[in-house]
Design a protein around this motif. Structure first.
Motif, PDB file in Angstrom:
ATOM      1  N   PHE B  83     -39.465  40.818  14.032  1.00  0.00           N
ATOM      2  CA  PHE B  83     -39.387  39.434  13.560  1.00  0.00           C
ATOM      3  C   PHE B  83     -38.446  39.319  12.364  1.00  0.00           C
ATOM      4  CE2 PHE B  83     -40.875  36.629  10.150  1.00  0.00           C
ATOM      5  CZ  PHE B  83     -40.478  35.423  10.699  1.00  0.00           C
ATOM      6  N   SER B  86     -34.925  39.427  13.167  1.00  0.00           N
ATOM      7  CA  SER B  86     -34.463  38.219  13.867  1.00  0.00           C
ATOM      8  C   SER B  86     -34.014  37.152  12.876  1.00  0.00           C
ATOM      9  CB  SER B  86     -35.567  37.650  14.764  1.00  0.00           C
ATOM     10  OG  SER B  86     -36.524  36.930  13.983  1.00  0.00           O
ATOM     11  N   LEU B  87     -34.479  37.245  11.635  1.00  0.00           N
ATOM     12  CA  LEU B  87     -34.126  36.235  10.628  1.00  0.00           C
ATOM     13  C   LEU B  87     -32.725  36.449  10.060  1.00  0.00           C
ATOM     14  CD1 LEU B  87     -37.427  35.969   8.566  1.00  0.00           C
ATOM     15  CD2 LEU B  87     -36.724  34.672  10.580  1.00  0.00           C
ATOM     16  N   SER B  94     -32.917  27.439  12.515  1.00  0.00           N
ATOM     17  CA  SER B  94     -33.543  28.361  13.444  1.00  0.00           C
ATOM     18  C   SER B  94     -34.350  29.397  12.672  1.00  0.00           C
ATOM     19  CB  SER B  94     -32.504  29.006  14.358  1.00  0.00           C
ATOM     20  OG  SER B  94     -31.653  29.838  13.615  1.00  0.00           O
ATOM     21  N   VAL B  95     -33.887  29.802  11.473  1.00  0.00           N
ATOM     22  CA  VAL B  95     -34.664  30.733  10.641  1.00  0.00           C
ATOM     23  C   VAL B  95     -36.000  30.108  10.281  1.00  0.00           C
ATOM     24  CG1 VAL B  95     -34.806  31.800   8.363  1.00  0.00           C
ATOM     25  CG2 VAL B  95     -32.701  32.008   9.701  1.00  0.00           C
ATOM     26  N   ASN B  98     -38.324  29.899  13.196  1.00  0.00           N
ATOM     27  CA  ASN B  98     -38.908  31.198  13.524  1.00  0.00           C
ATOM     28  C   ASN B  98     -40.031  31.566  12.559  1.00  0.00           C
ATOM     29  OD1 ASN B  98     -37.341  31.648  15.757  1.00  0.00           O
ATOM     30  ND2 ASN B  98     -35.741  32.751  14.629  1.00  0.00           N
ATOM     31  N   LYS B 101     -43.104  29.703  13.610  1.00  0.00           N
ATOM     32  CA  LYS B 101     -43.717  30.333  14.798  1.00  0.00           C
ATOM     33  C   LYS B 101     -44.458  31.617  14.416  1.00  0.00           C
ATOM     34  CE  LYS B 101     -40.246  28.945  18.015  1.00  0.00           C
ATOM     35  NZ  LYS B 101     -38.955  29.546  18.335  1.00  0.00           N
ATOM     36  N   PHE B 102     -43.855  32.373  13.481  1.00  0.00           N
ATOM     37  CA  PHE B 102     -44.443  33.634  13.025  1.00  0.00           C
ATOM     38  C   PHE B 102     -45.843  33.401  12.451  1.00  0.00           C
ATOM     39  CE2 PHE B 102     -44.719  36.757   9.403  1.00  0.00           C
ATOM     40  CZ  PHE B 102     -44.841  37.897  10.169  1.00  0.00           C
TER      41      PHE B 102
END
Lengths: 266, 266
Positions: B83, B86-87, B94-95, B98, B101-102
């Protein structure tokens, strides 16, 4: 522009007579059958039009608003004084719209440069060496949708879309200012073609009277699009004038930008 | 902003615990029940959240992206390495999406400041001494329609309309830059109220996630609107944050601008 339009009209078999306003029009008017008039010579203008059996009029080029205190009015002008006074107020568009109505009321047809000299318009399809790629075509599609959705609001003559993101929408500021903003936003100068993204999409607004307000692109449009890191320019085919066609294509080749004329009912 | 949100949450009867990121958050965090964490202390973050029995999380304020080479990761961070990695890429939105969502995947609810601290939002109706006139209400209506029509394109968070003309549409440049452009376009400084026209209309875009991207206005918005010669600001009631509320109202009073919260489903 007037001589470019006159040449294109002659090439398509039309008889032309140019009427230049002294102090405003370029000397190149004299390369064609022509007359000169001064501000205020409205009667003389109609005498010329009738003598030359003109039926269709094209209004091309820009003028500065004259200082009415310096103008000498002929009898034809005095007869049309209410109309002339109406031009003293209002924005450019309403002034031009009133001039069109004035000529139409006198029995003349006002034509746009796009009707008389279609060869000056951006043709359909890719007109440069570079071609748009798939991602660019998607950006163009998005841009055309934005233009369409803004039609009712009389804005959106141009938009910039890059990889699906709308970077800028033109309202009152003009296309050049919008492109300069994109260059600042992206904080990158003209890059190699591989690093670029995005397209300038330029179309008439829905309901725009092309006879008095024909969208145009020129060499500077291409220069600014390159500075904004764009890959190309898409315009509505047959509805956007190319000013200084040779300079425009030279700039597009030098910056490796594409120019595409899109057939799209926006 | 974090302390403003915390105060408003406490006033509405909520228990709060502030978690500040060292080197990022303001010392004012310490005026409330709080903990400090460092970048990379993901395990410690969840220990605190669980110990404090937090169920709802509000993410407020801005951070600089940390230099990952300097970060010390705890075991919780290592467990969530995919995860975290992905940032490293993607735009701000989008960061943030995410991150939301995390936390949600871990069973927490991410709330927006607008849910926790509704008193910070612009209320419905005229909230200043000055009121919009009929011509302003028409401009506001036009602006709301423009915002609505641009919803599908993820732009148009703000527009400026003056006497029926759309002067500017915000795309990627931000509200401040758009207002500065209007000031340049109109080439007039802050004028007396009688000479002004136009309204800044600001709303969330359709589909905008207010938990991570809540539109905001502040004193500077008012200053720039005055410099652009506008008469006021209209925002969607309950959906636009007022940063530095006192400063905002002071600026509006000084420049005699109105602020209106509009109930409108855009």
């Amino acid at each position: 522009m007037p001589s470019e339009v006159a040449e294109a009209a002659i090439e398509s078999g039309l008889d032309v007579h140019l009427i230049g306003i002294a102090g405003e029009a370029d000397k190149r008017v004299e390369r064609f059958p022509h007359s000169w008039i001064k501000w205020g010579e409205v009667g003389r203008l109609f005498d010329i039009l009738n003598k030359q059996r003109c039926k269709d009029i094209v209004i091309v080029g820009s003028v500065k608003r004259p200082d009415l205190a310096q103008v000498r009015f002929d009898l034809g002008a005095v007869k049309n004084l209410p109309f002339l006074l109406s031009l003293r107020t209002g924005g450019d568009n309403s002034v031009l719209g009133n001039i069109v109505k004035f000529f139409e009321n006198k029995g003349f047809q006002v034509r746009g440069a796009h009707e008389i000299a279609p060869s000056l318009l951006t043709a359909s399809g890719v007109v440069t060496k570079q071609s748009p790629e798939r991602v660019d075509l998607e950006d163009i599609e998005t841009g055309l949708e934005v233009v369409k959705s803004l039609g009712p609001f009389d804005i959106g003559q141009a938009v910039v879309v890059a990889r699906g993101h709308v970077l800028a929408v033109e309202a009152a500021e003009g296309t050049d200012a919008m492109l300069q903003r994109c260059a600042e936003l992206r904080q990158w100068g003209a890059k190699s073609r591989a690093e670029r993204s995005g397209v300038l999409i330029k179309c008439p607004k829905s309901g725009q009277d092309l006879r008095i307000d024909l969208p145009a692109i020129g060499p500077r449009t291409i220069e600014l699009a390159a500075e904004a890191g764009l890959k190309g320019v898409a315009v509505r085919a047959g509805h956007v004038l190319m000013a200084d066609r040779a300079g425009l294509f030279e700039a597009a080749a030098r910056h490796q930008l594409f120019l595409l004329g899109v057939d799209h009912d926006s």
